[in-house]
Design a protein around this motif. Structure first.
Motif, PDB file in Angstrom:
ATOM      1  N   VAL A 214       1.522  15.701  47.988  1.00  0.00           N
ATOM      2  CA  VAL A 214       1.682  14.873  46.801  1.00  0.00           C
ATOM      3  C   VAL A 214       2.901  13.995  47.020  1.00  0.00           C
ATOM      4  O   VAL A 214       3.883  14.411  47.641  1.00  0.00           O
ATOM      5  N   THR A 215       2.853  12.765  46.519  1.00  0.00           N
ATOM      6  CA  THR A 215       3.936  11.803  46.682  1.00  0.00           C
ATOM      7  C   THR A 215       4.761  11.742  45.406  1.00  0.00           C
ATOM      8  O   THR A 215       4.208  11.683  44.296  1.00  0.00           O
ATOM      9  N   VAL A 216       6.074  11.766  45.560  1.00  0.00           N
ATOM     10  CA  VAL A 216       6.976  11.695  44.413  1.00  0.00           C
ATOM     11  C   VAL A 216       6.935  10.285  43.837  1.00  0.00           C
ATOM     12  O   VAL A 216       7.180   9.299  44.551  1.00  0.00           O
ATOM     13  N   SER A 217       6.622  10.167  42.566  1.00  0.00           N
ATOM     14  CA  SER A 217       6.628   8.876  41.875  1.00  0.00           C
ATOM     15  C   SER A 217       7.966   8.703  41.161  1.00  0.00           C
ATOM     16  O   SER A 217       8.486   9.644  40.552  1.00  0.00           O
ATOM     17  N   VAL A 218       8.517   7.491  41.224  1.00  0.00           N
ATOM     18  CA  VAL A 218       9.860   7.206  40.722  1.00  0.00           C
ATOM     19  C   VAL A 218       9.755   6.319  39.494  1.00  0.00           C
ATOM     20  O   VAL A 218       9.018   5.319  39.491  1.00  0.00           O
ATOM     21  N   VAL A 219      10.481   6.683  38.434  1.00  0.00           N
ATOM     22  CA  VAL A 219      10.592   5.890  37.217  1.00  0.00           C
ATOM     23  C   VAL A 219      12.062   5.548  37.034  1.00  0.00           C
ATOM     24  O   VAL A 219      12.910   6.443  36.959  1.00  0.00           O
ATOM     25  N   ASP A 220      12.383   4.253  36.967  1.00  0.00           N
ATOM     26  CA  ASP A 220      13.771   3.798  36.856  1.00  0.00           C
ATOM     27  C   ASP A 220      14.109   3.487  35.408  1.00  0.00           C
ATOM     28  O   ASP A 220      13.275   2.971  34.647  1.00  0.00           O
ATOM     29  N   GLU A 221      15.362   3.803  35.050  1.00  0.00           N
ATOM     30  CA  GLU A 221      15.894   3.473  33.741  1.00  0.00           C
ATOM     31  C   GLU A 221      17.377   3.199  33.872  1.00  0.00           C
ATOM     32  O   GLU A 221      18.020   3.626  34.835  1.00  0.00           O
ATOM     33  N   VAL A 222      17.928   2.476  32.898  1.00  0.00           N
ATOM     34  CA  VAL A 222      19.337   2.095  32.913  1.00  0.00           C
ATOM     35  C   VAL A 222      20.060   2.860  31.808  1.00  0.00           C
ATOM     36  O   VAL A 222      19.574   2.935  30.666  1.00  0.00           O
ATOM     37  N   ALA A 223      21.206   3.452  32.148  1.00  0.00           N
ATOM     38  CA  ALA A 223      21.992   4.229  31.184  1.00  0.00           C
ATOM     39  C   ALA A 223      22.775   3.281  30.289  1.00  0.00           C
ATOM     40  O   ALA A 223      23.466   2.370  30.782  1.00  0.00           O
ATOM     41  N   ASN A 224      22.652   3.499  28.995  1.00  0.00           N
ATOM     42  CA  ASN A 224      23.385   2.693  28.023  1.00  0.00           C
ATOM     43  C   ASN A 224      24.726   3.315  27.656  1.00  0.00           C
ATOM     44  O   ASN A 224      25.727   2.624  27.482  1.00  0.00           O
ATOM     45  N   ASP A 225      24.749   4.636  27.511  1.00  0.00           N
ATOM     46  CA  ASP A 225      25.968   5.353  27.152  1.00  0.00           C
ATOM     47  C   ASP A 225      26.508   6.052  28.395  1.00  0.00           C
ATOM     48  O   ASP A 225      25.858   6.957  28.944  1.00  0.00           O
ATOM     49  N   LEU A 226      27.661   5.644  28.876  1.00  0.00           N
ATOM     50  CA  LEU A 226      28.237   6.196  30.107  1.00  0.00           C
ATOM     51  C   LEU A 226      29.253   7.293  29.849  1.00  0.00           C
ATOM     52  O   LEU A 226      29.910   7.745  30.785  1.00  0.00           O
ATOM     53  N   ARG A 227      29.395   7.758  28.613  1.00  0.00           N
ATOM     54  CA  ARG A 227      30.384   8.798  28.334  1.00  0.00           C
ATOM     55  C   ARG A 227      30.024  10.126  28.972  1.00  0.00           C
ATOM     56  O   ARG A 227      30.904  10.947  29.246  1.00  0.00           O
ATOM     57  N   LEU A 228      28.726  10.366  29.213  1.00  0.00           N
ATOM     58  CA  LEU A 228      28.317  11.620  29.844  1.00  0.00           C
ATOM     59  C   LEU A 228      28.496  11.599  31.346  1.00  0.00           C
ATOM     60  O   LEU A 228      28.416  12.646  31.997  1.00  0.00           O
ATOM     61  N   PHE A 229      28.755  10.429  31.925  1.00  0.00           N
ATOM     62  CA  PHE A 229      28.813  10.312  33.374  1.00  0.00           C
ATOM     63  C   PHE A 229      30.194   9.924  33.896  1.00  0.00           C
ATOM     64  O   PHE A 229      30.530  10.257  35.024  1.00  0.00           O
ATOM     65  N   LEU A 230      30.985   9.234  33.101  1.00  0.00           N
ATOM     66  CA  LEU A 230      32.293   8.770  33.551  1.00  0.00           C
ATOM     67  C   LEU A 230      33.386   9.474  32.777  1.00  0.00           C
ATOM     68  O   LEU A 230      33.227   9.793  31.600  1.00  0.00           O
ATOM     69  N   SER A 231      34.495   9.720  33.446  1.00  0.00           N
ATOM     70  CA  SER A 231      35.662  10.341  32.819  1.00  0.00           C
ATOM     71  C   SER A 231      36.884   9.535  33.168  1.00  0.00           C
ATOM     72  O   SER A 231      36.922   8.832  34.189  1.00  0.00           O
ATOM     73  N   ASP A 232      37.896   9.646  32.307  1.00  0.00           N
ATOM     74  CA  ASP A 232      39.131   8.904  32.536  1.00  0.00           C
ATOM     75  C   ASP A 232      39.783   9.363  33.814  1.00  0.00           C
ATOM     76  O   ASP A 232      39.850  10.569  34.111  1.00  0.00           O
ATOM     77  N   SER A 233      40.280   8.429  34.575  1.00  0.00           N
ATOM     78  CA  SER A 233      40.927   8.726  35.852  1.00  0.00           C
ATOM     79  C   SER A 233      42.374   8.291  35.802  1.00  0.00           C
ATOM     80  O   SER A 233      42.735   7.366  35.064  1.00  0.00           O
ATOM     81  N   PRO A 234      43.247   8.940  36.578  1.00  0.00           N
ATOM     82  CA  PRO A 234      44.648   8.534  36.597  1.00  0.00           C
ATOM     83  C   PRO A 234      44.819   7.140  37.189  1.00  0.00           C
ATOM     84  O   PRO A 234      43.925   6.592  37.826  1.00  0.00           O
ATOM     85  N   GLU A 235      46.004   6.577  36.954  1.00  0.00           N
ATOM     86  CA  GLU A 235      46.267   5.245  37.446  1.00  0.00           C
ATOM     87  C   GLU A 235      46.193   5.210  38.963  1.00  0.00           C
ATOM     88  O   GLU A 235      46.640   6.126  39.653  1.00  0.00           O
ATOM     89  N   SER A 236      45.576   4.161  39.480  1.00  0.00           N
ATOM     90  CA  SER A 236      45.397   4.027  40.916  1.00  0.00           C
ATOM     91  C   SER A 236      45.878   2.657  41.343  1.00  0.00           C
ATOM     92  O   SER A 236      45.821   1.683  40.586  1.00  0.00           O
TER      93      SER A 236
END
Length: 707
Positions: A349-371
């Motif tokens: 069986v072949t894996v079928s891919v469905v693409d979507e764009v994340a609107n809320d990035l709070r679940l994926f990004l966290s604050d980082s220290p100054e760089s």
């Protein structure tokens, strides 16, 4: 050792909490740590908080003879010390405070010419207080208890000469093998002649044991020449060993003889994962393979908290994992997800891919220290992969993956989420928690009765799994595991306007806690029947009878339900193949109420007049499992108590089944064949008895008697 006053300890603890909450209204600065037990000539600590205009003072103090407490606030030195005090600004809100000893730690001796040498091994023992002051007003203090011992410094420079060791085939290494430095005292080598008596006293109780420390036994106790009055026994001359004096047990410790080829040792290099032969049909727990006979992998969390990028996917094993990584640059594009996977029936069986764009990035990004890195925009970065694997019987029918992408700015800390769910038809596969009783560390199974169909729909008993910020809005849920008592919680932001409507606040918090337990029924067994209501028990709720005012005053609300407690009673009811089976008997949830009060501060303008003033309050949930001693196995009969030797379920030897192959209960083969084989065995037994030695002796005795 001098003890600190209780008020000072409480004050320091409150200061640390306030500094961590970034509130400097009560305490501006605090030392971390505030108490140090030092045994080295260098000491360091941090002063955090509002460090502007801070000056430091160092003094030596002693405890009070009456109370035993230590004075901790001095903006001017009271007693001079032999310590140098220095400080360094770290960031905007921290100062690194260093102390270094400016005296010698060498032990005094006959050859010592240092004026301030140590007269005793315990060279320095005193109590120091470092005070942080602003305009001669103490703000924080650091208490240091020093206990420093003298250092052993060789009188001669170290020698590079190497000790010559002869061939040790028939020669012991010497009377003092630990003496490896000629002309220098070796630490813990009590047989070293270069060590003075003063130095030997420092490690007299830590001497090297055994032959390396010079503890040789001239004659082993098993030698025949070692016979004495203590071991003089009758059997000693027969069991003693006679061997030449050159052969002693210590020669092997220093033998430099022939070499042996080393055996292969474990390597720390990562082994390449080679998959086994793929199975014909998948079973639960079997790894899934691709068309190229490689593992079908999805990144997952390991047991050590790390993320394994090439983790195999097991058949009918759901998982949900998170991988956190620090991105300094744009990640490389992901591999093609459209791979061919073996379905378990000889096809793919072949894996079928469905693409979507994340609107809320709070679940994926966290604050980082100054760089210092230059910000850079990255497009189409994969932040989540959600696999759905459809199965039937022992194979796969289809696989879909939802790929979530987003545009992010690096450097940033990215949390990538991966999940795999096995679906059979329209129902998500969920494993049981035992068969039939519950197993420890398996989820407690809840349910909700569907009044239309009469079928019980599965529901989960949840606890919180807080995220990095600790807020309930970003917290995830985790199932309550059977037999594991646990507590978790998160923070809810509440405004002053919410505090003015206490009844609404209580109802909102209560509904928020009740959402952790959407189920109304609990399965008594780990393998429930969703069509039989008798396999389930109702969840009871403990109601508190309390009447509280609907409106609050001065930013305070009482009787707020802030803790949800789940109490589960279970007990052992019977056993399967000797394994006790545990069942749930009752479940009760209750709420614990507390009073919430917003701290307005002590500023010139009263912050309590601002209705938008926010403060975080904790809410918690817990689950407790209790073994019910009243639940036991059915009472045994008097026969099973008195005649346990005839109980085939309790004994390895079952006498009632001695002739089991000749009974009607034996179904391994036709009864006629079993009976024929049994009669043949009986015939051979009779023949062996007649022709054997006992019968022959009887016939001989009969013949001699007749003669």
């Amino acid at each position: 050792m001098a003890r600190l006053s209780s008020s000072h300890v409480v004050f320091q603890f409150i200061c640390i909490i306030i500094v961590l909450l970034n509130d400097g209204a009560i305490c501006n600065v605090v030392f971390q740590p505030a108490f140090i037990l030092a045994s080295a000539p260098r000491i360091s600590s941090f002063l955090v908080g509002n460090v502007s205009g801070i000056s430091f003072s160092l003094t030596a103090v002693s405890s009070s003879n009456a109370t035993g407490s230590i004075p901790t606030s001095f903006c001017r030195p009271v007693a001079q010390t032999k310590w140098n005090l220095s400080n360094e600004l770290i960031g905007k809100n921290a100062i690194l405070v260093r102390l270094s000893l400016n005296r010698s730690l060498q032990l005094c001796g006959n050859e010592t010419s240092v004026p301030d040498c140590c007269l005793e091994p315990l060279c320095l023992q005193e109590t120091l207080v470092v005070s942080a002051c602003v305009e001669e007003i103490p703000k924080a203090s650091l208490v240091i208890q020093t206990q420093i011992y003298a250092q052993i410094i060789p009188s001669k420079p170290p020698s590079e000469n190497k000790t010559f060791i002869p061939n040790q085939v028939f020669e012991p290494l010497g009377r003092c093998p630990c003496d490896v430095s000629p002309g220098t005292c070796d630490i813990r080598c009590c047989c070293d002649q270069d060590c003075s008596q003063e130095v030997l006293r420092l490690f007299a109780t830590q001497c090297l044991p055994g032959p390396f420390g010079g503890n040789f036994s001239s004659v082993p106790e098993y030698q025949c020449s070692a016979q004495s009055s203590e071991n003089d026994s009758d059997w000693f001359p027969f069991l003693c060993v006679t061997s030449p004096s050159d052969n002693n047990p210590f020669l092997g410790l220093f033998y430099n003889g022939g070499t042996v080829s080393p055996k292969p040792r474990p390597s720390f290099q990562a082994l390449r994962m080679t998959p086994p032969v793929p199975p014909i049909n998948y079973r639960q727990g079997d790894p899934i393979f691709t068309k190229d006979e490689q593992y079908f992998t999805i990144p997952q969390n390991s047991g050590l908290g790390q993320c394994v990028q090439n983790a195999p996917v097991a058949f009918l094993e759901n998982f949900d994992s998170q991988c956190v990584r620090r991105l300094q640059s744009c990640p490389s594009p992901s591999d093609d997800l459209r791979v061919d996977v073996k379905d378990g029936w000889g096809d793919t069986v072949t894996v079928s891919v469905v693409d979507e764009v994340a609107n809320d990035l709070r679940l994926f990004l966290s604050d980082s220290p100054e760089s210092i890195s230059v910000p850079r925009q990255c497009g189409n970065v994969v932040v989540a992969l959600r696999y759905t694997l459809y199965w039937r019987e022992n194979g796969l029918t289809a696989i879909t993956v939802t790929r979530t992408t987003a545009n992010i700015t690096v450097p940033v800390s990215l949390t990538t989420r991966y999940s795999a769910v096995f679906v059979n038809g329209n129902e998500t596969s969920q494993s049981n928690s035992g068969n039939p009783g519950y197993q420890v560390k398996r989820p407690v199974i809840g349910g909700v009765l569907d009044s239309d169909t009469g079928v019980i729909q599965r529901a989960q008993i949840n606890l919180w799994k807080p995220g990095g910020d600790g807020l309930c809005t970003s917290a995830e849920l985790r199932p309550a595991l059977f037999g594991i008592n646990s507590t978790s919680g998160c923070m809810i932001p509440v405004s002053l306007l919410n505090m003015a409507q206490c009844s609404q606040l209580r109802e909102t918090v209560r509904d928020f806690l009740a959402g952790l337990v959407p189920a109304t029924l609990i399965s008594t067994s780990g393998k429930p029947n969703f069509f039989n209501l008798s396999d389930w028990v109702n969840i009871t709720t403990s109601v508190l009878n309390s009447s509280q005012p609907a409106e609050g005053s001065n930013g305070e609300c009482s009787a707020v339900p802030t803790h949800l407690h789940i109490h589960v009673w279970s007990g052992i009811m019977g056993s399967v193949e000797g394994v006790p089976q545990t069942f749930i008997q009752a479940v009760e949830i209750s709420f614990i109420e507390t009073t919430w009060r917003i701290e307005c501060g002590m500023g010139r303008l009263n912050p309590c007049l601002n209705p938008e003033l926010m403060q975080n309050f904790p809410v918690t949930s817990s689950v407790t499992f209790t073994d019910n001693p009243l639940i036991s196995q059915p009472p045994r009969s008097r026969f099973s108590i008195n005649f346990t030797e005839f109980d085939c379920d309790r004994n390895d030897v079952c006498w009632p089944e001695l002739a089991f192959p000749l009974t009607r209960y034996y179904t391994g083969e036709p009864y006629s064949q079993a009976l024929a084989k049994g009669l043949i065995l009986v015939f051979f037994f009779i023949a062996a008895s007649v022709l054997g030695t006992p019968w022959r002796q009887i016939r001989q005795a009969w013949s001699s008697a007749s003669l």
